[in-house]
Scaffold this motif. Structure first.
Motif, short mmCIF file in Angstrom:
data_model
loop_
_atom_site.label_atom_id
_atom_site.label_comp_id
_atom_site.label_asym_id
_atom_site.label_seq_id
_atom_site.Cartn_x
_atom_site.Cartn_y
_atom_site.Cartn_z
N TYR A 107 12.50 -0.60 3.32
CA TYR A 107 11.31 -0.86 4.15
C TYR A 107 11.04 -2.35 4.24
O TYR A 107 10.72 -2.87 5.31
CB TYR A 107 10.10 -0.13 3.55
CG TYR A 107 8.84 -0.28 4.38
CD1 TYR A 107 8.49 0.66 5.34
CD2 TYR A 107 7.99 -1.38 4.20
CE1 TYR A 107 7.34 0.52 6.10
CE2 TYR A 107 6.85 -1.54 4.95
CZ TYR A 107 6.53 -0.58 5.90
OH TYR A 107 5.39 -0.73 6.66
N TRP A 108 11.15 -3.05 3.09
CA TRP A 108 10.92 -4.49 3.07
C TRP A 108 11.89 -5.22 3.99
O TRP A 108 11.49 -6.07 4.78
CB TRP A 108 11.05 -5.02 1.64
CG TRP A 108 10.83 -6.49 1.53
CD1 TRP A 108 11.76 -7.48 1.72
CD2 TRP A 108 9.61 -7.17 1.22
NE1 TRP A 108 11.21 -8.72 1.53
CE2 TRP A 108 9.89 -8.56 1.23
CE3 TRP A 108 8.31 -6.73 0.92
CZ2 TRP A 108 8.90 -9.51 0.96
CZ3 TRP A 108 7.33 -7.68 0.66
CH2 TRP A 108 7.64 -9.04 0.68
N ASP A 152 13.14 0.79 -6.35
CA ASP A 152 13.15 1.91 -5.42
C ASP A 152 13.85 1.51 -4.12
O ASP A 152 13.44 0.55 -3.46
CB ASP A 152 11.71 2.36 -5.13
CG ASP A 152 11.66 3.44 -4.08
OD1 ASP A 152 12.23 4.51 -4.30
OD2 ASP A 152 11.05 3.18 -3.01
N GLN A 153 14.90 2.23 -3.76
CA GLN A 153 15.69 1.86 -2.59
C GLN A 153 14.91 2.00 -1.30
O GLN A 153 15.06 1.19 -0.37
CB GLN A 153 16.97 2.69 -2.52
CG GLN A 153 17.97 2.19 -1.49
CD GLN A 153 18.42 0.76 -1.73
OE1 GLN A 153 18.74 0.39 -2.87
NE2 GLN A 153 18.43 -0.06 -0.68
N LYS A 154 14.04 3.02 -1.21
CA LYS A 154 13.25 3.20 0.01
C LYS A 154 12.32 2.00 0.22
O LYS A 154 12.15 1.54 1.36
CB LYS A 154 12.45 4.49 -0.08
CG LYS A 154 13.30 5.75 0.02
CD LYS A 154 12.42 6.99 0.01
CE LYS A 154 13.26 8.26 0.15
NZ LYS A 154 12.42 9.49 0.12
N ARG A 186 0.83 -1.22 0.00
CA ARG A 186 0.00 0.00 0.00
C ARG A 186 0.86 1.26 0.00
O ARG A 186 0.53 2.24 -0.66
CB ARG A 186 -0.93 -0.01 1.22
CG ARG A 186 -2.09 -0.99 1.11
CD ARG A 186 -3.14 -0.71 2.17
NE ARG A 186 -2.61 -0.89 3.52
CZ ARG A 186 -2.68 -2.02 4.20
NH1 ARG A 186 -3.24 -3.09 3.65
NH2 ARG A 186 -2.19 -2.11 5.43
N ARG A 187 1.97 1.21 0.69
CA ARG A 187 2.80 2.39 0.85
C ARG A 187 3.66 2.68 -0.38
O ARG A 187 3.84 3.84 -0.77
CB ARG A 187 3.69 2.23 2.08
CG ARG A 187 4.56 3.45 2.38
CD ARG A 187 5.19 3.33 3.74
NE ARG A 187 6.07 4.45 4.04
CZ ARG A 187 6.70 4.62 5.20
NH1 ARG A 187 6.53 3.75 6.19
NH2 ARG A 187 7.49 5.66 5.40
N PHE A 188 4.18 1.63 -1.02
CA PHE A 188 5.16 1.84 -2.09
C PHE A 188 4.71 1.35 -3.47
O PHE A 188 5.35 1.70 -4.47
CB PHE A 188 6.48 1.13 -1.73
CG PHE A 188 7.18 1.72 -0.55
CD1 PHE A 188 8.01 2.82 -0.69
CD2 PHE A 188 7.02 1.16 0.71
CE1 PHE A 188 8.67 3.36 0.41
CE2 PHE A 188 7.67 1.69 1.82
CZ PHE A 188 8.49 2.81 1.67
N ASN A 189 3.64 0.56 -3.53
CA ASN A 189 3.29 -0.06 -4.81
C ASN A 189 1.83 0.08 -5.20
O ASN A 189 1.29 -0.75 -5.93
CB ASN A 189 3.64 -1.55 -4.78
CG ASN A 189 5.07 -1.81 -4.36
OD1 ASN A 189 5.33 -2.36 -3.28
ND2 ASN A 189 6.02 -1.40 -5.18
N SER A 190 1.17 1.12 -4.74
CA SER A 190 -0.24 1.30 -5.05
C SER A 190 -0.53 2.59 -5.82
O SER A 190 -1.65 2.78 -6.30
CB SER A 190 -1.08 1.29 -3.76
OG SER A 190 -0.67 2.35 -2.90
N LYS A 191 0.46 3.45 -5.96
CA LYS A 191 0.25 4.72 -6.65
C LYS A 191 0.48 4.56 -8.15
O LYS A 191 1.21 3.68 -8.60
CB LYS A 191 1.17 5.79 -6.08
CG LYS A 191 0.93 6.09 -4.61
CD LYS A 191 1.91 7.15 -4.10
CE LYS A 191 1.67 7.44 -2.62
NZ LYS A 191 2.63 8.43 -2.08
#
Length: 204
Positions: free
Chosen positions: A63-64, A57-59, A15-20
């Motif tokens: 996070y992962w 994406d490094q961020k 949701r945070r990194f792969n939904s936009k």
């Protein structure tokens, strides 16, 4: 185990990194039977070879590693599959909701039989198209990360009753002629390897 914790953490990351819009879209599936029961598969769809030239994406990776990886006991190898639109079929339309379940059949094809195997599958697609069924069937071939003789046939469905298809053989013969199913099965036996591991199946 840490099943629920992993699901929750992976969902938050997605949701945070792969939904936009414009972000890489990841999907996570749980294998529900067979030798790999309880394992998860995470991957992307709709990518091209050129997408691999852009680093992740490094961020998102950080996070992962911090929030999701602690719940993973061990990881398998990465695989790259090629989508085969010529033999895949979606009778639901673009606005249909995602499937609740998937049945996956893996086949290992004999050397020199790829074209013949694909042509067989094209005949099945012709049945779906002629009968205008609401089936959802997707074909892939393994490009890297394993045996390149491997083909994957995935059927998406909403309820277990959706797997019941008593009219398929009669529909096939109505489209391709009387006795055509017997010929199909003969070619199937010629194209697919005989090892039990060459015809494995599992539900996701």
């Amino acid at each position: 185990g840490m099943r629920d914790e992993f699901i929750d953490a992976a969902a938050k990351k997605t949701r945070r990194f792969n939904s936009k819009e414009g972000s890489p879209r990841f999907f996570t599936w749980e294998i529900t039977d067979g030798p790999r029961q309880g394992q998860f598969v995470r991957g992307q769809s709709g990518t091209t070879w050129s997408d691999f030239d852009s680093p992740p994406d490094q961020k998102g990776r950080d996070y992962w590693m911090k929030n999701v990886n602690p719940y993973i006991k061990e990881q398998g190898n990465m695989q790259t599959w090629r989508y085969l639109p010529d033999i895949s079929y979606d009778g639901r339309g673009d606005n249909a909701p995602p499937s609740n379940f998937a049945r996956l059949w893996y086949y290992h094809v004999n050397p020199g039989m790829n074209a013949k195997f694909v042509e067989m599958r094209r005949k099945i697609k012709e049945v779906f198209e002629t009968k205008k069924t609401d089936d959802n069937t997707v074909w892939y071939s393994l490009e890297s990360g394993g045996d390149r003789s491997t083909y994957l046939f995935a059927t998406g469905f909403y309820e277990w009753a959706d797997l019941e298809n008593p009219d398929f053989v009669s529909n096939y013969e109505e489209v391709h002629g009387k006795g055509s199913w017997k010929k199909f099965m003969k070619v199937f036996g010629e194209t697919v390897q005989t090892s039990p591991k060459a015809r494995r199946a599992e539900f996701w």
